[in-house]
Design a protein around this motif. Structure first.
Motif, short mmCIF file in Angstrom:
data_model
loop_
_atom_site.label_atom_id
_atom_site.label_comp_id
_atom_site.label_asym_id
_atom_site.label_seq_id
_atom_site.Cartn_x
_atom_site.Cartn_y
_atom_site.Cartn_z
N THR A 40 -23.23 -81.54 15.27
CA THR A 40 -23.34 -80.69 16.46
C THR A 40 -24.22 -81.34 17.53
OG1 THR A 40 -25.15 -79.41 15.47
CG2 THR A 40 -22.92 -78.57 15.16
N LYS A 41 -25.28 -82.02 17.09
CA LYS A 41 -26.16 -82.69 18.06
C LYS A 41 -25.45 -83.86 18.73
CE LYS A 41 -30.55 -82.86 17.28
NZ LYS A 41 -31.92 -83.19 16.78
N LYS A 77 -21.15 -87.70 21.97
CA LYS A 77 -21.09 -88.93 21.18
C LYS A 77 -20.52 -88.69 19.78
CE LYS A 77 -25.04 -90.98 23.58
NZ LYS A 77 -26.41 -91.54 23.44
N ALA A 78 -19.71 -87.65 19.63
CA ALA A 78 -19.15 -87.37 18.31
C ALA A 78 -18.28 -88.51 17.81
CB ALA A 78 -18.34 -86.07 18.36
N GLN A 79 -17.62 -89.22 18.75
CA GLN A 79 -16.74 -90.32 18.36
C GLN A 79 -17.52 -91.50 17.80
OE1 GLN A 79 -17.38 -89.37 21.43
NE2 GLN A 79 -18.03 -91.20 22.59
N GLU A 80 -18.84 -91.53 18.01
CA GLU A 80 -19.65 -92.62 17.49
C GLU A 80 -20.14 -92.37 16.06
OE1 GLU A 80 -22.80 -93.49 20.22
OE2 GLU A 80 -21.48 -93.45 21.98
N TYR A 103 -16.56 -77.91 22.68
CA TYR A 103 -17.43 -76.73 22.74
C TYR A 103 -18.91 -77.14 22.76
CZ TYR A 103 -20.07 -72.65 21.29
OH TYR A 103 -21.01 -71.65 21.23
N HIS A 104 -19.28 -78.02 21.86
CA HIS A 104 -20.69 -78.42 21.78
C HIS A 104 -21.11 -79.24 23.00
CE1 HIS A 104 -21.50 -76.74 17.90
NE2 HIS A 104 -20.48 -77.38 17.33
N GLU A 105 -20.21 -80.04 23.54
CA GLU A 105 -20.56 -80.81 24.73
C GLU A 105 -20.83 -79.89 25.91
OE1 GLU A 105 -19.05 -84.77 27.20
OE2 GLU A 105 -17.83 -83.96 25.56
N ASN A 165 -35.86 -85.65 21.75
CA ASN A 165 -34.65 -86.24 21.20
C ASN A 165 -33.41 -85.37 21.38
OD1 ASN A 165 -36.04 -88.55 20.21
ND2 ASN A 165 -36.73 -87.36 18.44
N SER A 166 -33.55 -84.30 22.14
CA SER A 166 -32.41 -83.41 22.36
C SER A 166 -31.53 -83.96 23.48
CB SER A 166 -32.89 -82.01 22.74
OG SER A 166 -31.79 -81.20 23.13
N PRO A 167 -30.20 -83.86 23.34
CA PRO A 167 -29.31 -84.29 24.43
C PRO A 167 -29.21 -83.28 25.56
CG PRO A 167 -28.02 -83.47 22.59
CD PRO A 167 -29.44 -83.50 22.13
#
Length: 409
Positions: A73-74, A80-83, A151-153, A261-263
């Protein structure tokens, strides 16, 4: 595999989401564990009590998916989920399938499999609702992986997905569950001032250089409302607000470290700022704005409001001391400089005040005699000691209430 054993396996094998720290899922797991024993009525009642604060089991578990704080989720909130490694992606999809299965469990799945009709006490227990999942989850949760990333983005992760505004209390962020719903369109005039705030905030959200802002001016001119409206405008673009009191300025370094460290992007909001002559927090705010090692972070800005022309309060003896007065002025200038942008909100003149009044009445679709409205608006301001947008809104609130009740105003 029996139904109960399958459900226990699904809960125990969740790898990415934090199921083992969720009280409802833990209560369900305990119920499943004791389903074949004499303790089932107590365990059933405990699970039902914890779930009853929510609409349904499927609504609760889908909310757990949307609001959990985990590596996926972070990363998704940062775009950056694809990473992520393939193992994490597969783990998320596996967890989603298992959580969906768990969300469909019924009371009969537990009671009906183990007990017969002779167990009359179990027939008295209430049944929970299965319900519907929250968007973007529907049927086939694992197939909605891409929608979940989006959703998370747009909405964040963990506590920052569930809430948009926070206060700082006892070393923790406390969610503000009911925020001011005001929107930018409801704020009348002062377009140039608000445009400055909007441009700065948009640059901040886009990762471009942005400034801390001091909104200074007369009371009731919309300084705080502008900040609240900016949150409502950009809360679905990763913006969050942490409101602190002047007494918490000394904790700014700690606050920033907790979100470093939060996006997400955070505005630290200090309302009604002013200082006494020997107030230690004055220097601490200066350091936090720019002068310390931790004073600049790419995901935080400070927005503050003040009604005082001079942020440092002076007593009579201070005014008579030219040296002290010069020092005070230099201190004020050094603080204002560190804000980067100072935006001034002054009380409107009569024409602008009446214009604001008319615009608010038009928004509310209050169809009354205009001449009477403006005459009484001016009388209202005179009785309350001055014209301001807040005064205009309060007057229109009064007029609208009278009109709806069929009373004279």
């Amino acid at each position: 595999m029996k139904k109960i054993d399958e459900l226990k396996y699904n809960i125990d094998s969740i790898c990415v989401y934090n199921a083992d720290s969720d009280e409802v899922l833990c209560a369900l797991r305990d119920l499943l564990d004791g389903a074949e024993g004499e303790d089932v009525p107590r365990l059933y009642s405990r699970f039902f009590r914890k779930l009853s604060a929510h609409e349904s089991l499927k609504e609760y578990i889908s909310a757990f998916v949307l609001y959990d704080d985990n590596i996926f989720t972070k990363a998704a909130a940062a775009g950056k989920a694809q990473e992520l490694p393939d193992s994490i992606t597969e783990g998320v999809k596996s967890d989603l399938a298992k959580l969906e299965t768990i969300s469909k469990v019924t009371a009969e799945d537990i009671i009906g499999e183990t007990y017969g009709e002779e167990e009359k006490v179990l027939l008295t227990l209430p049944r929970w609702h299965t319900g519907e999942a929250l968007e973007p989850l529907g049927e086939g949760w694992a197939e909605h992986y891409d929608e979940l990333c989006d959703y998370h983005e747009n909405n964040g992760y963990g506590i920052y997905a569930r809430y948009y505004a926070f206060t700082w209390q006892d070393g923790e962020f406390v969610p503000i569950t009911s925020t001011d719903p005001i929107e930018l369109a409801e704020l009348k005039n002062y377009e140039r001032q608000r445009e400055q705030v909007l441009e700065n905030t948009e640059a901040f959200l886009d990762g471009l250089p942005a400034n801390n802002i001091l909104l200074y001016g007369d009371r009731g001119t919309g300084k705080s409302s502008t900040v609240h409206a900016v949150l409502n405008e950009y809360k679905y673009h990763g913006l969050r607000i942490i409101e602190i009191s002047k007494g918490d300025i000394s904790k700014l370094t700690i606050i920033r470290e907790k979100i470093a460290n939060s996006p997400m992007k955070f505005i630290i909001f200090i309302d009604d700022l002013s200082f006494d002559a020997h107030d230690d927090s004055f220097g601490e705010l200066k350091a936090a704005l720019e002068g310390s090692v931790s004073g600049r972070q790419s995901n935080t800005l400070i927005y503050a409001t003040s009604n005082r022309r001079h942020l440092i309060k002076e007593n009579h003896s201070d005014r008579e001391n030219d040296i002290h007065r010069s020092d005070t002025m230099q201190e004020e200038l050094s603080l204002s400089d560190r804000f980067g942008v100072t935006i001034t909100f002054m009380n409107p003149d009569k024409a602008e005040y009446l214009d604001i009044t008319e615009k608010i009445a038009a928004d509310r679709e209050i169809n009354v005699d205009t001449d009477k409205l403006l005459l009484e608006a001016e009388n209202w301001a005179r009785r309350r000691g001055g014209r301001s947008p807040r005064c205009a809104k309060q007057f229109i609130d009064y007029v609208e209430a009278c009109e709806r009740m069929g009373k004279q105003w």
